[in-house]
Write a protein that holds these residues in place. Structure first.
Motif, short mmCIF file in Angstrom:
data_model
loop_
_atom_site.label_atom_id
_atom_site.label_comp_id
_atom_site.label_asym_id
_atom_site.label_seq_id
_atom_site.Cartn_x
_atom_site.Cartn_y
_atom_site.Cartn_z
N GLY A 262 -2.79 -2.37 -2.42
CA GLY A 262 -3.94 -2.09 -1.59
C GLY A 262 -4.81 -1.02 -2.23
N ALA A 263 -6.04 -0.93 -1.76
CA ALA A 263 -6.99 -0.02 -2.39
C ALA A 263 -8.05 0.42 -1.39
CB ALA A 263 -7.66 -0.70 -3.59
N VAL A 264 -8.89 1.33 -1.84
CA VAL A 264 -10.01 1.82 -1.05
C VAL A 264 -11.25 1.79 -1.93
CG1 VAL A 264 -10.99 3.87 0.08
CG2 VAL A 264 -8.59 3.30 0.42
N VAL A 265 -12.39 1.44 -1.36
CA VAL A 265 -13.68 1.54 -2.05
C VAL A 265 -14.59 2.41 -1.18
CG1 VAL A 265 -14.59 -0.61 -1.05
CG2 VAL A 265 -15.58 0.30 -3.16
N LYS B 257 -6.55 2.58 -6.11
CA LYS B 257 -5.42 2.00 -5.39
C LYS B 257 -4.75 3.04 -4.50
CE LYS B 257 -1.61 2.62 -8.64
NZ LYS B 257 -0.74 3.39 -7.74
N LEU B 258 -4.17 2.53 -3.44
CA LEU B 258 -3.40 3.36 -2.53
C LEU B 258 -2.06 3.71 -3.15
CD1 LEU B 258 -3.99 1.33 0.73
CD2 LEU B 258 -4.60 3.73 0.44
N ASP B 259 -1.65 4.97 -3.04
CA ASP B 259 -0.29 5.34 -3.38
C ASP B 259 0.60 4.94 -2.20
OD1 ASP B 259 -1.07 6.42 -5.81
OD2 ASP B 259 -1.32 8.44 -4.99
N GLY C 291 -14.60 -1.30 7.33
CA GLY C 291 -13.77 -2.48 7.55
C GLY C 291 -12.84 -2.67 6.38
N ALA C 292 -12.39 -3.89 6.21
CA ALA C 292 -11.48 -4.22 5.11
C ALA C 292 -11.83 -5.59 4.57
CB ALA C 292 -10.03 -4.20 5.60
N MET C 293 -11.45 -5.81 3.33
CA MET C 293 -11.69 -7.13 2.71
C MET C 293 -10.48 -7.52 1.87
SD MET C 293 -14.36 -6.29 -0.36
CE MET C 293 -14.84 -4.57 -0.21
N HIS C 294 -10.24 -8.82 1.83
CA HIS C 294 -9.23 -9.38 0.94
C HIS C 294 -9.98 -9.93 -0.27
CE1 HIS C 294 -6.97 -9.38 4.73
NE2 HIS C 294 -5.93 -9.19 3.94
N LEU C 295 -9.58 -9.50 -1.47
CA LEU C 295 -10.35 -9.82 -2.66
C LEU C 295 -10.12 -11.22 -3.20
CD1 LEU C 295 -12.07 -7.44 -3.22
CD2 LEU C 295 -10.94 -7.16 -5.41
N ALA C 296 -8.90 -11.70 -3.15
CA ALA C 296 -8.59 -13.00 -3.75
C ALA C 296 -7.48 -13.65 -2.94
CB ALA C 296 -8.16 -12.82 -5.21
N VAL C 297 -7.84 -14.21 -1.80
CA VAL C 297 -6.84 -14.67 -0.83
C VAL C 297 -5.98 -15.81 -1.33
CG1 VAL C 297 -8.10 -13.88 1.20
CG2 VAL C 297 -8.55 -16.17 0.30
N ALA C 298 -6.41 -16.52 -2.35
CA ALA C 298 -5.63 -17.65 -2.85
C ALA C 298 -4.46 -17.21 -3.72
CB ALA C 298 -6.52 -18.60 -3.65
N GLU D 136 -3.94 -8.34 -2.19
CA GLU D 136 -4.78 -7.14 -2.20
C GLU D 136 -5.73 -7.07 -1.00
OE1 GLU D 136 -7.78 -4.60 -5.11
OE2 GLU D 136 -7.19 -6.62 -5.68
N ILE D 137 -5.71 -5.91 -0.36
CA ILE D 137 -6.66 -5.60 0.69
C ILE D 137 -7.35 -4.30 0.29
CG2 ILE D 137 -4.93 -4.39 2.09
CD1 ILE D 137 -6.47 -5.39 4.58
N ILE D 138 -8.67 -4.25 0.48
CA ILE D 138 -9.44 -3.06 0.15
C ILE D 138 -10.09 -2.54 1.42
CG2 ILE D 138 -11.36 -2.11 -1.18
CD1 ILE D 138 -10.85 -4.05 -3.34
N HIS D 139 -9.86 -1.27 1.72
CA HIS D 139 -10.47 -0.60 2.86
C HIS D 139 -11.82 -0.04 2.43
CE1 HIS D 139 -6.61 -0.86 4.97
NE2 HIS D 139 -6.09 -0.62 3.78
N VAL D 140 -12.86 -0.31 3.23
CA VAL D 140 -14.23 0.07 2.88
C VAL D 140 -14.64 1.30 3.69
CG1 VAL D 140 -16.63 -0.70 2.78
CG2 VAL D 140 -14.78 -2.36 2.48
#
Length: 197
Positions: free
Chosen positions: A46-49, A80-82, A110-117, A121-125
């Motif tokens: 997971g990550a943050v932008v 990325k999240l630790d 919000g949050a987004m999933h970058l490549a669901v297939a 990975e989920i990125i918190h905005v």
């Protein structure tokens, strides 16, 4: 909504690769019609932008070489999240480390999933404003340029292909809608520890 007719159930799985950052897995799943199939995917922590907004209307961006695509990319600050890390704290840490900026106010968009297939990975905005500039604290082996752009410049870069990074394209959509008033944010003054003040 009942999604039972769409769900797949894991039957078995294999760890294909485990690195310092990512792991790759291959699972066998039972599909809704009873047949089985294989799913290969990457497990990401997971990550943050962060969308850092300067008082004059410009935004803070980065230029960084991304080895997998072989290009210098224009992106919003992210990281990325630790393990167990609060996403707001991660955003504050990454913004300071990479750009030298800290912010007085933060808003979770919000949050987004970058490549669901093929990725978990989920990125918190997050949006950040009330910026003040200090010293960058880049990680060892991290090389990037900090730049600023007006929103019109950023939109032009999205249109002409200068910005192709998915998270930054999505953040530009968020930014455009927030600035137009179509989408609202719950701004919070925050302390350096990531808690609302």
């Amino acid at each position: 909504m009942d999604d039972g007719h769409l769900k797949e159930e894991r039957v078995d799985g294999t760890l294909l690769f485990k690195g310092n950052f990512l792991e790759a897995r291959r699972d066998t799943v039972r599909m809704p019609d009873g047949h089985t199939a294989t799913r290969e995917y990457v497990v990401h922590p997971g990550a943050v932008v962060v969308i850092p907004m300067l008082d004059d209307g410009r935004v803070v961006l980065e230029r960084q070489y991304r080895y997998p695509v072989g290009h210098v990319m224009v992106e919003f600050p992210a990281g990325k999240l630790d393990a167990g890390e609060d996403p707001l704290f991660c955003g504050q840490r990454e913004l300071l480390e990479e750009t030298g900026y800290s912010a007085r106010e933060w808003a979770h968009a919000g949050a987004m999933h970058l490549a669901v297939a093929y990725s978990t990975e989920i990125i918190h905005v997050y949006f950040a404003r009330g910026l003040s500039l200090g010293e960058r604290q880049l990680d060892h082996g991290e090389f990037l340029d900090v730049i600023t752009a007006s929103v019109d410049e950023l939109l032009g870069w999205c249109r002409d292909g200068t910005v192709t990074d998915a998270k930054s394209l999505t953040c530009t959509l968020w930014l455009q809608n927030v600035l137009s008033g179509a989408w609202t944010l719950d701004w919070q003054e925050t302390a350096a520890n990531g808690r609302a003040g």
